[in-house]
Design an enzyme around this catalytic site. Sequence first.
Site, PDB file in Angstrom:
ATOM      1  N   LYS A  13       0.832  -1.214   0.000  1.00 48.48           N
ATOM      2  CA  LYS A  13       0.000   0.000   0.000  1.00 48.48           C
ATOM      3  C   LYS A  13       0.864   1.261   0.000  1.00 48.48           C
ATOM      4  CE  LYS A  13      -2.011  -0.839   3.995  1.00 48.48           C
ATOM      5  NZ  LYS A  13      -1.376  -2.063   4.477  1.00 48.48           N
ATOM      6  N   ARG A  88      -8.549   1.368   9.839  1.00 42.38           N
ATOM      7  CA  ARG A  88      -8.167  -0.016  10.121  1.00 42.38           C
ATOM      8  C   ARG A  88      -9.200  -0.696  11.019  1.00 42.38           C
ATOM      9  NH1 ARG A  88      -2.217   0.923   9.409  1.00 42.38           N
ATOM     10  NH2 ARG A  88      -1.115  -1.046   9.515  1.00 42.38           N
ATOM     11  N   ARG A 128      11.921  -6.125   4.062  1.00 43.96           N
ATOM     12  CA  ARG A 128      11.710  -4.688   3.876  1.00 43.96           C
ATOM     13  C   ARG A 128      12.762  -3.895   4.652  1.00 43.96           C
ATOM     14  NH1 ARG A 128       5.907  -1.994   4.724  1.00 43.96           N
ATOM     15  NH2 ARG A 128       6.144  -2.478   6.916  1.00 43.96           N
ATOM     16  N   ARG A 161      12.542  -2.379  10.372  1.00 43.61           N
ATOM     17  CA  ARG A 161      11.660  -1.861  11.427  1.00 43.61           C
ATOM     18  C   ARG A 161      11.464  -2.918  12.502  1.00 43.61           C
ATOM     19  NH1 ARG A 161       6.476   0.340   8.228  1.00 43.61           N
ATOM     20  NH2 ARG A 161       5.444  -0.640   9.988  1.00 43.61           N
ATOM     21  N   ARG A 172       0.716  -8.320  14.001  1.00 46.91           N
ATOM     22  CA  ARG A 172       0.103  -7.358  13.078  1.00 46.91           C
ATOM     23  C   ARG A 172      -0.889  -8.061  12.154  1.00 46.91           C
ATOM     24  NH1 ARG A 172       5.022  -4.681  10.344  1.00 46.91           N
ATOM     25  NH2 ARG A 172       3.532  -3.277   9.361  1.00 46.91           N
TER      26      ARG A 172
HETATM   27  P1  AMP Z   1       1.884   0.732   9.027  1.00 54.01           P
HETATM   28  O1  AMP Z   1       3.128   1.468   8.711  1.00 54.01           O
HETATM   29  O2  AMP Z   1       0.681   1.253   8.293  1.00 54.01           O
HETATM   30  O3  AMP Z   1       2.034  -0.773   8.890  1.00 54.01           O
HETATM   31  O4  AMP Z   1       1.568   1.007  10.584  1.00 54.01           O
HETATM   32  C1  AMP Z   1       2.507   0.649  11.588  1.00 54.01           C
HETATM   33  C2  AMP Z   1       1.815   0.568  12.927  1.00 54.01           C
HETATM   34  O5  AMP Z   1       1.205   1.827  13.264  1.00 54.01           O
HETATM   35  C3  AMP Z   1       0.662  -0.439  13.016  1.00 54.01           C
HETATM   36  O6  AMP Z   1       1.118  -1.758  13.286  1.00 54.01           O
HETATM   37  C4  AMP Z   1      -0.140   0.136  14.194  1.00 54.01           C
HETATM   38  O7  AMP Z   1       0.481  -0.139  15.424  1.00 54.01           O
HETATM   39  C5  AMP Z   1      -0.027   1.641  13.936  1.00 54.01           C
HETATM   40  N1  AMP Z   1      -1.119   2.138  13.060  1.00 54.01           N
HETATM   41  C6  AMP Z   1      -0.994   2.690  11.820  1.00 54.01           C
HETATM   42  N2  AMP Z   1      -2.186   3.049  11.327  1.00 54.01           N
HETATM   43  C7  AMP Z   1      -3.104   2.710  12.260  1.00 54.01           C
HETATM   44  C8  AMP Z   1      -4.526   2.803  12.330  1.00 54.01           C
HETATM   45  N3  AMP Z   1      -5.255   3.303  11.324  1.00 54.01           N
HETATM   46  N4  AMP Z   1      -5.135   2.343  13.469  1.00 54.01           N
HETATM   47  C9  AMP Z   1      -4.420   1.845  14.491  1.00 54.01           C
HETATM   48  N5  AMP Z   1      -3.080   1.708  14.484  1.00 54.01           N
HETATM   49  C10 AMP Z   1      -2.418   2.135  13.380  1.00 54.01           C
END
Ligand code: AMP
Length: 218
Positions: A13, A88, A128, A161, A172
């Site tokens: 994404k 989410r 990644r 990360r 996740r």
């Molecule tokens: P991402 O980079 O989108 O994979 O997000 C990394 C982490 O940020 C996720 O595993 C969550 O802990 C937090 N996070 C990001 N977006 C959201 C969201 N919309 N709702 C809740 N937690 C989020």
Amino acid sequence: MNLVFLGPPGAGKGTQAVEIARARGLTHISTGEILRAAIRDGTPTGLKAKQYVDKGELVPDGVVVDIVSEALAGGGSSTGWILDGFPRTLAQAKALESKTSETGVKGVEMVLYFAVPDEAVIKRLSGRRMCRACGASYHVDFMPPANDGVCDRCGGELYLRDDDKPQTVRNRLAAYREATEPLVDYYIEKGLLVEVKGDGGPETVRAAVEDILGERFC
Ligand code: AMP
């Protein structure tokens, strides 16, 4: 053009959102990126979010809804936006609808759902690498930087990360299945969801996304 990019972690994404936002002049809003920056800067939001992000759990809805409301209110591009990693949960989706209708802003027009099997997700996330300085994303096999460990864009240091490590990835994925996947049916019912086969290389997925956007928005 107001878009939501939905899909499991590692579905591509973010990579697609960066490219498409740049090509079409859209504002790219990644809640993950905003949270990582807040954690890095030690802001009150960052301090609140860190314990969840580190464990691969979802940050409470109120925190991310505030982040997105602020980003949308910030104006940005009049051409539209891409929400990457938000909503989410069902509560976040509903909060987004209330915010946009309250402020008279056009709401979500299309949800692109990046469908990728679990094995591909795990392979993608473990390979990644992210830039510490600018957040650009690479993959050791599928999208390597020109020089090992160095960001092509800004010369920053690339790292794995913490939440891309195997145990956290499992958390996740579990959070995704439980809280986020129900949004697929939610947006199908609203007639907004379009599925993209997300398990090809970045160029193949990009072409598929452009085809879909071209058909709908010209
Ligand atoms: P991402 O980079 O989108 O994979 O997000 C990394 C982490 O940020 C996720 O595993 C969550 O802990 C937090 N996070 C990001 N977006 C959201 C969201 N919309 N709702 C809740 N937690 C989020």
